[in-house]
Motif scaffolding. Structure first.
Motif, mmCIF file in Angstrom:
data_model
loop_
_atom_site.group_PDB
_atom_site.id
_atom_site.type_symbol
_atom_site.label_atom_id
_atom_site.label_comp_id
_atom_site.label_asym_id
_atom_site.label_seq_id
_atom_site.Cartn_x
_atom_site.Cartn_y
_atom_site.Cartn_z
ATOM 1 N N UNK A 311 0.844 -1.094 -0.102
ATOM 2 C CA UNK A 311 -0.110 -0.180 -0.067
ATOM 3 C C UNK A 311 0.985 1.182 0.104
ATOM 4 N N UNK A 312 1.947 1.243 0.863
ATOM 5 C CA UNK A 312 2.933 2.259 0.865
ATOM 6 C C UNK A 312 3.627 2.489 -0.674
ATOM 7 N N UNK A 313 3.897 1.445 -1.194
ATOM 8 C CA UNK A 313 4.513 1.841 -2.640
ATOM 9 C C UNK A 313 3.478 2.350 -3.545
ATOM 10 N N UNK A 314 2.216 1.948 -3.472
ATOM 11 C CA UNK A 314 1.092 2.626 -4.240
ATOM 12 C C UNK A 314 0.974 3.937 -3.941
ATOM 13 N N UNK A 315 0.961 4.422 -2.824
ATOM 14 C CA UNK A 315 0.824 5.709 -2.269
ATOM 15 C C UNK A 315 1.874 6.723 -2.889
ATOM 16 N N UNK A 316 3.214 6.150 -2.913
ATOM 17 C CA UNK A 316 4.271 6.893 -3.431
ATOM 18 C C UNK A 316 4.234 6.915 -4.885
ATOM 19 N N UNK A 317 3.839 5.992 -5.468
ATOM 20 C CA UNK A 317 3.529 6.041 -7.183
ATOM 21 C C UNK A 317 2.595 6.982 -7.415
ATOM 22 N N UNK A 318 1.682 7.066 -6.796
ATOM 23 C CA UNK A 318 0.411 8.053 -7.058
ATOM 24 C C UNK A 318 0.744 9.464 -6.468
ATOM 25 N N UNK A 319 1.473 9.691 -5.510
ATOM 26 C CA UNK A 319 2.140 11.219 -5.215
ATOM 27 C C UNK A 319 3.146 11.487 -6.361
ATOM 28 N N UNK A 320 3.980 10.819 -6.697
ATOM 29 C CA UNK A 320 4.748 10.887 -7.799
ATOM 30 C C UNK A 320 4.112 11.555 -9.066
ATOM 31 N N UNK A 321 3.073 10.862 -9.449
ATOM 32 C CA UNK A 321 2.429 10.884 -10.633
ATOM 33 C C UNK A 321 1.654 12.444 -10.371
ATOM 34 N N UNK A 322 1.170 12.940 -9.449
ATOM 35 C CA UNK A 322 0.667 14.079 -9.135
ATOM 36 C C UNK A 322 1.626 15.047 -9.211
ATOM 37 N N UNK A 323 3.041 14.852 -8.683
ATOM 38 C CA UNK A 323 4.106 15.750 -8.828
ATOM 39 C C UNK A 323 4.342 15.930 -10.371
#
Length: 337
Positions: A311-323
């Motif tokens: 779950x933590x990997x996915x939240x990083x992936x999504x935050x990076x996509x927003x950035x």
């Protein structure tokens, strides 16, 4: 037969550790806090004295060599999570780490893989999915209370407390900015609600001057999820007087969660349908208590952490996509593996 007491070491003399995590660990019948590490020994010692923790260090090395320490909680700067989590895992400790696990998805994934190889439990401290308000919302969605979901609006905009206006606003290399501090939580909460991952994200960010040049303190993003579900997120450090919450709209009604995006229990959840408006009863439980309890149960082989390393990997992936979208002006497609 008596179960073994779990001794914890804290890496980071942080506000969240002081205000929430030490108490949540101690509330567990098997939880004990044995050590605190900070980059400055005086800070670690002051934290130790204030919270009644036996051992204080200015390095993780002696703490990780302590065989009595079973689990580690990490709440340092975002850029330090990777090295500290890997060191704790290598020492055979179970790890509960604050979000984001790392600043890059591949680094977050490396922590997950290290924990799997070592056979220890890894969890991400995404607290919102453990709040009674969000659990009530998920239950309503699962029961079909509003029919087919078509849109969600998250308003996660508040004012950053003066005490936190440090590296979060000025040190880009440490993961500063609202995206890795706030938007990362939205990603986890949306996945918790919908049991799916977004397919694409578009975002715009701004820096109002609260922090260093180029470090965003506000961001708005639009996410598309499978089933033609559109999501709008507004995250900010500079909104001092607005409510923080979520709206979920469907073919048969809407769910409104008001003041449900903080760390403290509270807020309200309202269901609106053709039958009228219904206030959903909520228990005022501390969200971190459940996170600690689920983590310690997973250590004993009883279930999974509330929010896993994956779950933590996915939240990083999504935050990076927003950035990435905010920086380029382009829509980012989300790879589903």
């Amino acid at each position: 037969m008596n179960e073994k007491v779990v001794s914890w070491g804290l890496i980071g003399a942080s506000t969240i550790a002081r205000e929430w995590m030490v108490n949540s660990i101690r509330k567990h019948p098997l939880g004990r806090v044995k050590a605190i590490v900070s980059s400055e020994l005086s800070r670690a010692q002051a934290f130790s004295d204030q919270m009644g923790i036996p051992d204080a260090y200015d390095s993780i090395v002696p703490m990780l060599s302590d065989r009595e320490i079973d689990a580690v909680y990490i709440s340092t700067k975002n850029d330090q999570h990777l090295s500290q989590a890997l060191a704790a895992i290598e020492a055979g400790k179970h790890v509960l780490c604050e979000k984001p696990l790392a600043l890059e998805p591949k680094d977050a994934q490396s922590i997950v893989e290290a924990a799997e190889r070592k056979g220890v439990v890894l969890a991400t401290n995404h607290h919102l999915r453990n709040m009674e308000s969000h659990r009530a919302i998920k239950r309503l969605l699962r029961e079909g209370a509003i029919g087919k979901i078509n849109s969600i609006r998250i308003f996660h905009a508040g004012a950053l407390p003066q005490s936190l206006k440090t590296w979060r606003l000025f040190d880009k290399s440490a993961g500063a900015g609202v995206i890795y501090d706030i938007t990362v939580h939205n990603g986890d909460l949306l996945r918790f609600y919908l049991d799916s991952n977004p397919t694409r994200i578009t975002a715009l960010a701004s820096a109002s001057g609260e922090g260093a040049n180029g470090i965003e303190d506000s961001v708005m993003s639009v996410w598309e999820f499978p089933g033609d579900i559109l999501v709008q997120c507004h995250d900010s450090f500079v909104v001092g007087h607005g409510p923080r919450g979520v709206e979920i709209h469907g073919s048969a009604g809407s769910i409104l969660g008001i003041d449900v995006m903080s760390q403290a229990p509270g807020g309200s959840v309202v269901l609106r349908t053709s039958d009228g408006e219904q206030d959903i009863p909520l228990e005022l439980k501390v969200t971190y208590d459940r996170g600690v309890s689920d983590f310690m149960a997973a250590m004993q082989g009883k279930g999974r952490p509330s929010s896993t390393g994956e779950d933590g990997v996915w939240s990083v992936k999504l935050a990076k996509a927003v950035a990435q979208s905010a920086a380029t002006g382009q829509t980012v497609l989300i790879e589903q593996v």
